[in-house]
Design an enzyme around this catalytic site. Structure first.
Site, PDB file in Angstrom:
ATOM      1  N   ALA A   7       0.587  -1.325  -0.096  1.00 41.16           N
ATOM      2  CA  ALA A   7      -0.008  -0.025  -0.072  1.00 41.16           C
ATOM      3  C   ALA A   7       1.069   1.300   0.056  1.00 41.16           C
ATOM      4  O   ALA A   7       0.355   2.419   0.001  1.00 41.16           O
ATOM      5  CB  ALA A   7      -0.986  -0.041   1.318  1.00 41.16           C
ATOM      6  N   SER A  38      -3.839   2.896  -8.642  1.00 41.48           N
ATOM      7  CA  SER A  38      -4.609   4.292  -8.524  1.00 41.48           C
ATOM      8  C   SER A  38      -5.522   4.136  -9.828  1.00 41.48           C
ATOM      9  O   SER A  38      -4.631   3.650 -10.971  1.00 41.48           O
ATOM     10  CB  SER A  38      -3.515   5.280  -8.503  1.00 41.48           C
ATOM     11  OG  SER A  38      -4.180   6.463  -8.749  1.00 41.48           O
ATOM     12  N   TYR A  87       4.331   8.925 -11.579  1.00 41.06           N
ATOM     13  CA  TYR A  87       3.271   8.227 -10.535  1.00 41.06           C
ATOM     14  C   TYR A  87       2.459   7.453 -11.521  1.00 41.06           C
ATOM     15  O   TYR A  87       1.952   6.392 -11.183  1.00 41.06           O
ATOM     16  CB  TYR A  87       2.613   9.208  -9.658  1.00 41.06           C
ATOM     17  CG  TYR A  87       1.606   8.705  -8.903  1.00 41.06           C
ATOM     18  CD1 TYR A  87       2.011   8.173  -7.539  1.00 41.06           C
ATOM     19  CD2 TYR A  87       0.320   8.833  -9.036  1.00 41.06           C
ATOM     20  CE1 TYR A  87       1.066   7.400  -6.787  1.00 41.06           C
ATOM     21  CE2 TYR A  87      -0.755   8.276  -8.234  1.00 41.06           C
ATOM     22  CZ  TYR A  87      -0.274   7.520  -6.960  1.00 41.06           C
ATOM     23  OH  TYR A  87      -1.240   7.253  -6.024  1.00 41.06           O
TER      24      TYR A  87
HETATM   25  N1  LIG Z   1      -4.487   9.468  -1.423  1.00 38.56           N
HETATM   26  C1  LIG Z   1      -5.336   9.335  -2.450  1.00 38.56           C
HETATM   27  O1  LIG Z   1      -6.217  10.156  -3.324  1.00 38.56           O
HETATM   28  C2  LIG Z   1      -4.855   7.976  -3.465  1.00 38.56           C
HETATM   29  C3  LIG Z   1      -5.523   7.863  -4.652  1.00 38.56           C
HETATM   30  C4  LIG Z   1      -5.283   6.666  -5.414  1.00 38.56           C
HETATM   31  C5  LIG Z   1      -4.281   5.685  -5.025  1.00 38.56           C
HETATM   32  N2  LIG Z   1      -3.760   6.187  -3.793  1.00 38.56           N
HETATM   33  C6  LIG Z   1      -2.723   5.294  -3.208  1.00 38.56           C
HETATM   34  O2  LIG Z   1      -3.073   4.523  -1.993  1.00 38.56           O
HETATM   35  C7  LIG Z   1      -2.079   4.284  -1.067  1.00 38.56           C
HETATM   36  C8  LIG Z   1      -2.100   5.031   0.234  1.00 38.56           C
HETATM   37  O3  LIG Z   1      -2.316   6.236  -0.229  1.00 38.56           O
HETATM   38  P1  LIG Z   1      -2.371   7.492   0.790  1.00 38.56           P
HETATM   39  O4  LIG Z   1      -2.746   8.627   0.153  1.00 38.56           O
HETATM   40  O5  LIG Z   1      -3.220   6.853   1.988  1.00 38.56           O
HETATM   41  O6  LIG Z   1      -0.742   7.416   1.471  1.00 38.56           O
HETATM   42  P2  LIG Z   1       0.021   8.482   2.240  1.00 38.56           P
HETATM   43  O7  LIG Z   1      -0.972   8.763   3.483  1.00 38.56           O
HETATM   44  O8  LIG Z   1       0.547   9.576   1.668  1.00 38.56           O
HETATM   45  O9  LIG Z   1       0.860   7.544   3.109  1.00 38.56           O
HETATM   46  C9  LIG Z   1       1.787   6.781   2.044  1.00 38.56           C
HETATM   47  C10 LIG Z   1       2.420   5.467   2.645  1.00 38.56           C
HETATM   48  O10 LIG Z   1       3.446   5.104   1.897  1.00 38.56           O
HETATM   49  C11 LIG Z   1       4.598   4.894   2.711  1.00 38.56           C
HETATM   50  N3  LIG Z   1       5.843   5.346   2.168  1.00 38.56           N
HETATM   51  C12 LIG Z   1       6.098   6.407   1.177  1.00 38.56           C
HETATM   52  N4  LIG Z   1       7.127   6.659   0.910  1.00 38.56           N
HETATM   53  C13 LIG Z   1       7.861   5.496   1.397  1.00 38.56           C
HETATM   54  C14 LIG Z   1       9.285   5.319   1.404  1.00 38.56           C
HETATM   55  N5  LIG Z   1      10.259   5.869   0.776  1.00 38.56           N
HETATM   56  N6  LIG Z   1       9.419   4.042   2.129  1.00 38.56           N
HETATM   57  C15 LIG Z   1       8.500   3.247   2.894  1.00 38.56           C
HETATM   58  N7  LIG Z   1       7.249   3.612   3.008  1.00 38.56           N
HETATM   59  C16 LIG Z   1       6.987   4.932   2.111  1.00 38.56           C
HETATM   60  C17 LIG Z   1       4.245   5.566   3.705  1.00 38.56           C
HETATM   61  O11 LIG Z   1       5.065   4.898   4.959  1.00 38.56           O
HETATM   62  P3  LIG Z   1       5.998   5.658   6.280  1.00 38.56           P
HETATM   63  O12 LIG Z   1       5.928   7.352   6.019  1.00 38.56           O
HETATM   64  O13 LIG Z   1       5.523   5.346   7.514  1.00 38.56           O
HETATM   65  O14 LIG Z   1       7.409   5.243   5.599  1.00 38.56           O
HETATM   66  C18 LIG Z   1       2.945   5.541   3.901  1.00 38.56           C
HETATM   67  O15 LIG Z   1       2.373   4.764   4.905  1.00 38.56           O
HETATM   68  C19 LIG Z   1      -0.789   4.623  -2.010  1.00 38.56           C
HETATM   69  O16 LIG Z   1      -0.227   3.408  -2.640  1.00 38.56           O
HETATM   70  C20 LIG Z   1      -1.095   5.530  -3.104  1.00 38.56           C
HETATM   71  O17 LIG Z   1      -0.678   5.618  -4.255  1.00 38.56           O
HETATM   72  C21 LIG Z   1      -3.979   7.203  -2.851  1.00 38.56           C
END
Ligand SMILES: NC(=O)c1ccc[n+]([C@@H]2O[C@H](COP(=O)([O-])OP(=O)(O)OC[C@H]3O[C@@H](n4cnc5c(N)ncnc54)[C@H](OP(=O)(O)O)[C@@H]3O)[C@@H](O)[C@H]2O)c1
Length: 239
Positions: free
Chosen positions: A84, A134, A149
């Site tokens: 994730a 996504s 991305y």
């Molecule tokens: N938010 C949206 O609108 C959206 C839409 C479509 C898809 N998504 C996908 O849904 C998933 C969760 O998104 P979110 O928006 O809830 O995420 P978020 O709150 O921005 O969190 C990102 C997550 O990715 C981890 N991460 C980022 N860089 C990292 C690194 N270098 N090493 C290890 N871990 C890393 C972070 O872990 P740590 O900081 O704990 O290391 C955190 O748990 C992602 O795959 C994102 O692409 C999100």
């Protein structure tokens, strides 16, 4: 009989979960633990609530984190992987640096492959692999350029199909969920949400809980593999 949560309780198999600190990851961890299985979170932070154990690592170096995860799961029954974690710089293509491109590929795509490749031979009670993609794999937002991305998330579509065929004979299923825009995490800000409005058919934004429910469904849905499941309130149906 489909694999039910009760089976998870009996197996007590570990879920390896990247992005465990995100809202999506926390909801996935809660669902898995409620079903009776422990969760090994992967995060850059030392520790946090919501998981039973942690591997600290930066997925911009995905192969070394995968090695650390291999060590951490030794002698533990492992049932599933959910990737994730996600990283977006959301910049115009001409401003995206080589380093930003590499980091975006590493966290979103290479880490998925590195961890799946590492864990597949070790899964003792296989539930499956679910990657969080996504709808940007299919569509590009006009007001938020993110070509790196989008390319990385699109790579997950091919990855699940190829791994599903390769690992299907061993009983391992591989799927991807495609969340629509959320108003949490890396998603749209409150100001942008108010200005833009939800593009979904019902005017709703995708929630982390909805994404987590789809992830859990795919983990336990025998017979479904190599699929991309959009969780976007029909966002991509209208234009
Ligand atoms: N938010 C949206 O609108 C959206 C839409 C479509 C898809 N998504 C996908 O849904 C998933 C969760 O998104 P979110 O928006 O809830 O995420 P978020 O709150 O921005 O969190 C990102 C997550 O990715 C981890 N991460 C980022 N860089 C990292 C690194 N270098 N090493 C290890 N871990 C890393 C972070 O872990 P740590 O900081 O704990 O290391 C955190 O748990 C992602 O795959 C994102 O692409 C999100």
């Amino acid at each position: 009989m489909p694999h039910q949560p009760a089976d998870l309780l009996r197996d007590a198999a570990w879920l390896v979960l990247t992005g465990a600190t995100s809202a999506v990851g926390q909801a996935v961890a809660a669902a898995w633990r409620e079903a009776g299985g422990p969760v090994l979170g992967v995060s850059r932070m030392a520790e946090g609530s919501g998981c039973d154990d942690w591997v600290v690592g930066d997925l911009r170096s995905p192969w070394s984190v995968a090695d650390r995860v291999r060590t951490a799961v030794a002698n533990r029954p492992v049932g599933a992987l959910v990737h994730a974690a996600g990283l977006v710089y959301a910049d115009a293509a001409v401003r995206t640096t080589p380093d930003e491109w590499d980091q975006t590929m590493a966290v979103n795509l290479t880490a998925a492959f590195a961890l799946a490749r590492t864990l597949a031979p070790l899964l003792t009670a296989p539930q499956g692999v679910v990657l969080v993609g996504s709808i940007d794999a299919h569509w590009a937002p006009r007001d938020g350029p993110d070509a790196a991305y989008g390319a990385a998330k699109a790579g997950l579509l091919g990855l699940v199909r190829h791994l599903a065929v390769e690992w299907g004979p061993a009983g391992l299923r591989v799927n991807v969920v495609l969340p629509g825009p959320m108003t949490s995490g890396m998603g749209v800000s409150a100001e942008m949400a108010a200005a833009r409005g939800a593009g979904a058919v019902d005017g709703q934004w995708t929630s982390p809980a909805e994404v987590a429910a789809a992830v859990f469904f795919l983990l336990t849905a025998r017979g479904i593999t190599g699929q991309a499941l959009a969780v976007d309130h029909g966002w991509q149906l209208g234009y």
